[in-house]
Scaffold this active site. Structure first.
Site, short mmCIF file in Angstrom:
data_model
loop_
_atom_site.label_atom_id
_atom_site.label_comp_id
_atom_site.label_asym_id
_atom_site.label_seq_id
_atom_site.Cartn_x
_atom_site.Cartn_y
_atom_site.Cartn_z
N LYS A 34 0.81 -1.48 -0.27
CA LYS A 34 -0.04 0.03 0.29
C LYS A 34 1.06 1.11 -0.23
O LYS A 34 0.70 2.09 -0.70
CB LYS A 34 -0.78 -0.22 1.46
CG LYS A 34 -2.41 1.34 0.61
CD LYS A 34 -2.64 0.74 1.93
CE LYS A 34 -2.65 1.37 3.91
NZ LYS A 34 -3.90 1.38 4.41
N SER A 35 2.02 1.47 1.05
CA SER A 35 2.84 2.38 0.98
C SER A 35 3.23 2.93 -0.57
O SER A 35 3.66 3.78 -0.29
CB SER A 35 4.19 1.83 1.62
OG SER A 35 3.45 1.87 3.16
N GLY A 107 -5.12 7.31 6.12
CA GLY A 107 -4.86 8.82 6.45
C GLY A 107 -3.30 8.94 5.38
O GLY A 107 -2.86 10.05 5.56
N ARG A 135 -8.56 11.60 12.81
CA ARG A 135 -7.08 11.88 13.00
C ARG A 135 -6.09 12.53 13.11
O ARG A 135 -6.85 13.60 12.01
CB ARG A 135 -6.33 10.43 12.21
CG ARG A 135 -7.44 8.85 12.25
CD ARG A 135 -6.84 8.32 11.36
NE ARG A 135 -5.37 7.98 11.39
CZ ARG A 135 -4.96 7.14 10.54
NH1 ARG A 135 -5.40 6.55 9.28
NH2 ARG A 135 -3.21 6.84 10.39
N SER A 180 7.48 9.09 12.13
CA SER A 180 6.73 9.04 10.44
C SER A 180 7.94 8.61 9.47
O SER A 180 7.76 10.38 9.19
CB SER A 180 5.25 9.96 11.38
OG SER A 180 4.58 10.43 10.24
N GLN A 182 4.94 8.80 7.55
CA GLN A 182 4.37 9.64 6.27
C GLN A 182 4.83 11.87 6.63
O GLN A 182 4.50 12.48 5.90
CB GLN A 182 2.79 10.19 7.23
CG GLN A 182 2.51 8.13 6.45
CD GLN A 182 0.90 8.12 7.49
OE1 GLN A 182 0.38 9.28 7.66
NE2 GLN A 182 0.20 6.70 7.15
N ASP A 333 2.19 -1.34 12.14
CA ASP A 333 0.46 -1.88 11.99
C ASP A 333 0.52 -3.01 11.98
O ASP A 333 -0.84 -3.42 11.85
CB ASP A 333 0.21 -1.94 10.20
CG ASP A 333 0.72 0.31 9.61
OD1 ASP A 333 -0.14 0.71 10.79
OD2 ASP A 333 1.22 0.88 8.68
N LYS A 360 -4.23 5.69 15.25
CA LYS A 360 -4.44 4.82 13.58
C LYS A 360 -6.02 5.67 13.42
O LYS A 360 -6.79 6.31 13.68
CB LYS A 360 -3.54 3.95 13.97
CG LYS A 360 -2.30 3.47 14.12
CD LYS A 360 -1.76 4.09 12.62
CE LYS A 360 -0.09 3.80 12.47
NZ LYS A 360 0.70 3.81 11.15
N ARG A 408 -7.48 -3.53 10.88
CA ARG A 408 -6.18 -3.99 10.60
C ARG A 408 -6.83 -4.79 12.21
O ARG A 408 -6.88 -5.85 12.04
CB ARG A 408 -5.32 -4.00 10.41
CG ARG A 408 -4.58 -3.24 9.90
CD ARG A 408 -3.06 -2.94 9.97
NE ARG A 408 -2.17 -1.91 8.73
CZ ARG A 408 -2.25 -2.74 7.76
NH1 ARG A 408 -2.78 -3.26 7.57
NH2 ARG A 408 -1.89 -1.30 6.89
#
Length: 455
Positions: A34-35, A107, A135, A180, A182, A333, A360, A408
């Site tokens: 996914k990333s 996110g 979030r 992070s 992100q 995760d 999350k 998840r």
């Protein structure tokens, strides 16, 4: 390809029950990472020319990013299953979107695109579903504001929010207060349309997919380790990115669920093909092997700059361990499904340094602890960790687990139900599609038994 309305996509809940199963077996390929999928679409939109992507994860989160790139001016086309084409507009070439950018439950997509927009003199409104709207976005708002972007957000820096990018963004040197990827990636994306050198300093290294892909697309990225052990990632702004074919490897976070299911379900042996074992993502597998898991790494290779391998997994008797807190960033995760594995282990498993799980898709520490207790497991919850008292394979199950709209949490407790003595039910499995659209079908193909509304 039209993208569904993500904010409304989970309005009807669908409970699902996992029943005790025996002898999972087979060879599988899990969805694309996914990333990497998010980043492939974003960098393709910034390159001049066509970027071809194969193995793209076609979950709802990534489809939201694909639609967002279209609204920002790129031509994004689905050619076949996992096979996509992106014709980019070049760094600095984004157009102002006429409609809000809807990220659904994602996110990652929201934070990365905030960085992208922050470096361009355009205005965009960011929206998402109820879970995403809770979030915190302050962690990216702060550095991007320092670069010259302006935000109008709900209290606490939450979505929906409107972002006006900098007319002439300023390079910064930013020491991230949180581990992070992100945050790091959002700053580096803003830096692409910023003159000069922008640097992000990390006390704890995080996943490096952004840096790897930036280099593949032709950007100048340097990484140095300081005397204090911190990592400094520097990007020289305003590069001309060139198209780069991307092969998306299997997602280690998605692979975690069939892997743990095979470890816990007696008589199982499966092979998971082609997942990335990037050292910044492989912490769960290191941990499971330390717990006694029979996981054989096979056919190691390099694909598109990412280390890739196949995993052979056999059912195993696990033992509890203390998970090093400095491993958290490489498996953040995967703690819910690790906690499920720990409940079947002999002895106690301690997990700490995982405060990030509080913010999350749900408060994953609280949601995981609640699900464990509902199935007869003793768990001690702290602000930044959990202690799970294992039952040496004798997990009663029989619980009804609240997922809090978190994919998840749903998959983790469905895994528990396959190996427990009694079935385990999750209240809503519909959001599993955000990251693993064919989870139910793939697991059934291995021999898993599921019943319920989410088919």
């Amino acid at each position: 390809m039209a993208t569904p309305s993500h904010s409304a996509s989970h309005s009807v809940s669908a409970s699902l029950t996992a029943e005790p199963s025996h002898g999972l077996g087979g060879r599988i390929q899990v969805p694309g990472d996914k990333s990497i999928s998010h980043r492939a679409l974003i960098f393709g939109a910034l390159a001049v020319g066509e970027t071809r992507i194969s193995g793209l994860l076609e979950g709802e989160d990534v489809l939201a990013t694909a639609e967002t790139m279209r609204r920002l001016g790129a031509e994004v086309t689905r050619l076949g299953e996992g096979d996509w084409s992106v014709h980019g507009v070049g760094t600095g070439g984004l157009r102002e979107p006429e409609q809000p950018l809807d990220f659904g439950n994602s996110g990652t997509g929201a934070r990365l695109v905030m960085g992208l927009v922050a470096g361009h003199p355009i205005t965009a409104t960011f929206i998402g579903d109820a879970s995403l709207s809770r979030r915190p976005m302050g962690r990216v708002i702060s550095p991007l504001s320092q670069m010259g972007a302006h935000f109008h957000a709900r209290e606490g820096g939450r979505m929906p929010l409107t972002l006006t990018g900098a007319r002439r963004a300023l390079p910064i040197s930013y020491r991230s207060p949180v581990a992070s990827a992100q945050v790091k990636s959002a700053i580096l994306l803003a830096a692409l349309n910023t003159p000069g050198v922008t640097t992000v300093i990390e006390a704890t290294p995080t996943r490096d997919h952004t840096e790897r892909m930036l280099k593949a697309f032709g950007a100048e990225v340097k990484t140095e380790t300081g005397k204090d052990g911190a990592l400094a990632i520097s990007l020289t702004g305003e590069p001309e990115l060139r198209p780069c074919p991307i092969v998306v490897p299997g997602d280690p976070s998605s692979a975690a669920f069939p892997v743990v299911a095979a470890l816990l379900t007696p008589g199982s042996e499966i092979v998971v093909e082609g997942i990335t074992l990037n050292p910044h993502r492989a912490g769960l597998y290191t941990t499971l092997i330390e717990m006694g898991g029979d996981i054989e790494v096979m056919n190691q290779r390099d694909e598109g700059g990412e280390p890739v391998a196949d995993l052979r997994v056999r059912s195993s008797r696990l033992k509890g361990i203390d998970v090093p807190p400095d491993r958290a960033a490489s498996m953040i995760d995967e703690y819910p499904v690790l906690a499920v594995a720990a409940s079947f282990a002999e002895g106690t498993t301690r997990m700490s340094g995982i405060h990030e799980l509080r913010v999350k898709e749900s408060d994953r520490i609280a949601a995981t602890a609640s699900g464990l207790r509902a199935n007869g497991i003793k768990v001690h919850e702290s602000e930044d960790g959990m202690v799970v008292e294992g039952r040496a394979g004798e997990v009663s199950g029989g619980g009804h687990v609240m997922t809090h709209m978190d994919h998840r949490i749903a998959m983790s407790f469905l895994v528990m139900g396959l190996a427990a003595q009694k079935p385990v039910t999750v209240d809503d499995a519909s959001m599993i599609a955000t990251s693993f659209p064919d989870f139910i079908g793939l697991m059934r193909g291995l021999g898993a038994s599921f019943t319920g509304q989410a088919q």
